[in-house]
Design a protein around this motif. Structure first.
Motif, PDB file in Angstrom:
ATOM      1  N   UNK A  62     -23.448   6.990  33.729  1.00  0.00           N
ATOM      2  CA  UNK A  62     -24.901   6.983  33.844  1.00  0.00           C
ATOM      3  C   UNK A  62     -25.364   5.862  34.760  1.00  0.00           C
ATOM      4  N   UNK A  63     -24.868   4.637  34.524  1.00  0.00           N
ATOM      5  CA  UNK A  63     -25.293   3.488  35.320  1.00  0.00           C
ATOM      6  C   UNK A  63     -24.898   3.633  36.785  1.00  0.00           C
ATOM      7  N   UNK A  64     -23.711   4.163  37.034  1.00  0.00           N
ATOM      8  CA  UNK A  64     -23.276   4.375  38.404  1.00  0.00           C
ATOM      9  C   UNK A  64     -24.216   5.354  39.118  1.00  0.00           C
ATOM     10  N   UNK A  65     -24.511   6.486  38.467  1.00  0.00           N
ATOM     11  CA  UNK A  65     -25.420   7.484  39.063  1.00  0.00           C
ATOM     12  C   UNK A  65     -26.819   6.894  39.232  1.00  0.00           C
ATOM     13  N   UNK A  66     -27.287   6.166  38.220  1.00  0.00           N
ATOM     14  CA  UNK A  66     -28.604   5.534  38.304  1.00  0.00           C
ATOM     15  C   UNK A  66     -28.701   4.615  39.517  1.00  0.00           C
ATOM     16  N   UNK A  67     -27.735   3.713  39.655  1.00  0.00           N
ATOM     17  CA  UNK A  67     -27.787   2.732  40.740  1.00  0.00           C
ATOM     18  C   UNK A  67     -27.702   3.392  42.117  1.00  0.00           C
ATOM     19  N   UNK A  68     -26.870   4.425  42.240  1.00  0.00           N
ATOM     20  CA  UNK A  68     -26.775   5.098  43.539  1.00  0.00           C
ATOM     21  C   UNK A  68     -28.076   5.801  43.896  1.00  0.00           C
ATOM     22  N   UNK A  69     -28.697   6.463  42.933  1.00  0.00           N
ATOM     23  CA  UNK A  69     -29.971   7.139  43.205  1.00  0.00           C
ATOM     24  C   UNK A  69     -31.098   6.140  43.430  1.00  0.00           C
ATOM     25  N   UNK A  70     -31.110   5.066  42.641  1.00  0.00           N
ATOM     26  CA  UNK A  70     -32.132   4.035  42.823  1.00  0.00           C
ATOM     27  C   UNK A  70     -32.013   3.402  44.212  1.00  0.00           C
ATOM     28  N   UNK A  71     -30.796   3.080  44.614  1.00  0.00           N
ATOM     29  CA  UNK A  71     -30.588   2.489  45.937  1.00  0.00           C
ATOM     30  C   UNK A  71     -31.043   3.439  47.041  1.00  0.00           C
ATOM     31  N   UNK A  72     -30.771   4.714  46.875  1.00  0.00           N
ATOM     32  CA  UNK A  72     -31.211   5.700  47.855  1.00  0.00           C
ATOM     33  C   UNK A  72     -32.737   5.769  47.912  1.00  0.00           C
ATOM     34  N   UNK A  73     -33.376   5.736  46.753  1.00  0.00           N
ATOM     35  CA  UNK A  73     -34.845   5.750  46.713  1.00  0.00           C
ATOM     36  C   UNK A  73     -35.421   4.519  47.409  1.00  0.00           C
ATOM     37  N   UNK A  74     -34.819   3.376  47.201  1.00  0.00           N
ATOM     38  CA  UNK A  74     -35.299   2.159  47.844  1.00  0.00           C
ATOM     39  C   UNK A  74     -35.075   2.209  49.361  1.00  0.00           C
ATOM     40  N   UNK A  75     -33.951   2.762  49.749  1.00  0.00           N
ATOM     41  CA  UNK A  75     -33.645   2.897  51.174  1.00  0.00           C
ATOM     42  C   UNK A  75     -34.648   3.829  51.864  1.00  0.00           C
ATOM     43  N   UNK A  76     -35.086   4.865  51.152  1.00  0.00           N
ATOM     44  CA  UNK A  76     -35.987   5.881  51.720  1.00  0.00           C
ATOM     45  C   UNK A  76     -37.432   5.710  51.247  1.00  0.00           C
ATOM     46  N   UNK A  77     -37.771   4.544  50.713  1.00  0.00           N
ATOM     47  CA  UNK A  77     -39.071   4.360  50.069  1.00  0.00           C
ATOM     48  C   UNK A  77     -40.262   4.654  50.971  1.00  0.00           C
ATOM     49  N   UNK A  78     -40.114   4.534  52.260  1.00  0.00           N
ATOM     50  CA  UNK A  78     -41.213   4.840  53.169  1.00  0.00           C
ATOM     51  C   UNK A  78     -41.279   6.320  53.528  1.00  0.00           C
ATOM     52  N   UNK A  79     -40.247   7.074  53.125  1.00  0.00           N
ATOM     53  CA  UNK A  79     -40.157   8.491  53.480  1.00  0.00           C
ATOM     54  C   UNK A  79     -40.390   9.429  52.294  1.00  0.00           C
ATOM     55  N   UNK A  80     -40.213   8.921  51.081  1.00  0.00           N
ATOM     56  CA  UNK A  80     -40.304   9.784  49.898  1.00  0.00           C
ATOM     57  C   UNK A  80     -41.247   9.188  48.864  1.00  0.00           C
ATOM     58  N   UNK A  81     -41.683  10.032  47.953  1.00  0.00           N
ATOM     59  CA  UNK A  81     -42.419   9.568  46.782  1.00  0.00           C
ATOM     60  C   UNK A  81     -41.373   9.247  45.725  1.00  0.00           C
ATOM     61  N   UNK A  82     -41.447   8.064  45.157  1.00  0.00           N
ATOM     62  CA  UNK A  82     -40.457   7.668  44.151  1.00  0.00           C
ATOM     63  C   UNK A  82     -40.508   8.653  42.982  1.00  0.00           C
ATOM     64  N   UNK A  83     -39.355   9.137  42.538  1.00  0.00           N
ATOM     65  CA  UNK A  83     -39.332  10.087  41.421  1.00  0.00           C
ATOM     66  C   UNK A  83     -39.886   9.473  40.134  1.00  0.00           C
ATOM     67  N   UNK A  84     -40.469  10.321  39.302  1.00  0.00           N
ATOM     68  CA  UNK A  84     -40.910   9.893  37.976  1.00  0.00           C
ATOM     69  C   UNK A  84     -39.679   9.621  37.114  1.00  0.00           C
ATOM     70  N   UNK A  85     -39.914   9.063  35.934  1.00  0.00           N
ATOM     71  CA  UNK A  85     -38.838   8.789  34.981  1.00  0.00           C
ATOM     72  C   UNK A  85     -38.024  10.053  34.699  1.00  0.00           C
ATOM     73  N   UNK A  86     -38.709  11.141  34.356  1.00  0.00           N
ATOM     74  CA  UNK A  86     -38.002  12.372  34.014  1.00  0.00           C
ATOM     75  C   UNK A  86     -37.321  12.972  35.243  1.00  0.00           C
TER      76      UNK A  86
END
Length: 167
Positions: A62-86
């Motif tokens: 879980x933590x590995x998947x979380x961190x990889x997706x979170x890092x991707x969201x931060x990398x693309x933060x100017x291009x995407x809307x950050x996903x909701x919790x769910x």
């Protein structure tokens, strides 16, 4: 596109979604499939939402998947809307199931269906709608037909539909 090249059974409804997911997952496992099951909510530990062959996911996965997706969201933060919790949890589950190479995923809707984060699935193997009754009327509608419309929003062209019409 978490559903690309993945077999998914999508489950909506008011009552019985969890039971339908559990029964379906067990049947598929007994037929020799490797099954990923995403359910909500969790009761004690967030990894309860991610089952593989009926076994709770591991915190490390879980933590590995979380961190990889979170890092991707931060990398693309100017291009995407950050996903909701769910939305984030759905993505984590789909990533875990892909990496664990499950044969099929049983995916439980969080709320409603039509506008639910799980409804990104374009071509499920089947759409299942458990019993429908009044729930979340402030969001889904005040009548059974309005709520049924929202739940039926998971139905896709060419995907078989299984539903409980006992109400």
């Amino acid at each position: 596109s978490p559903d690309k090249n993945r077999k998914i059974i999508h489950v909506a409804g008011t009552n019985g979604k969890g039971s339908v997911c559990a029964f379906t997952s067990r049947i598929l496992k007994e037929c020799g499939c490797r099954v990923g099951t995403f359910t909500s909510p969790h009761l004690v530990d967030i990894t309860e939402r991610f089952l593989i062959d009926g076994e709770q996911g591991e915190e490390e996965e879980f933590l590995d998947a979380f961190h990889r997706l979170y890092d991707l969201c931060m990398e693309k933060k100017d291009e995407i809307v950050h996903p909701s919790y769910f939305e984030f949890l759905v993505l984590i589950g789909m990533l875990i199931f892909k990496e664990k190479n499950v044969d099929i995923t049983v995916l439980e809707v969080g709320l409603g269906g039509r506008l639910d984060a799980t409804n990104v699935i374009e071509a499920p193997e089947a759409c299942v709608i458990a019993s429908i009754s009044l729930d979340h009327t402030e969001i889904l509608g005040e009548t059974i037909p309005e709520i049924a419309f929202e739940k039926a929003g998971i139905i896709k062209v060419y995907s078989p539909v299984i539903y409980d019409d006992s109400n």
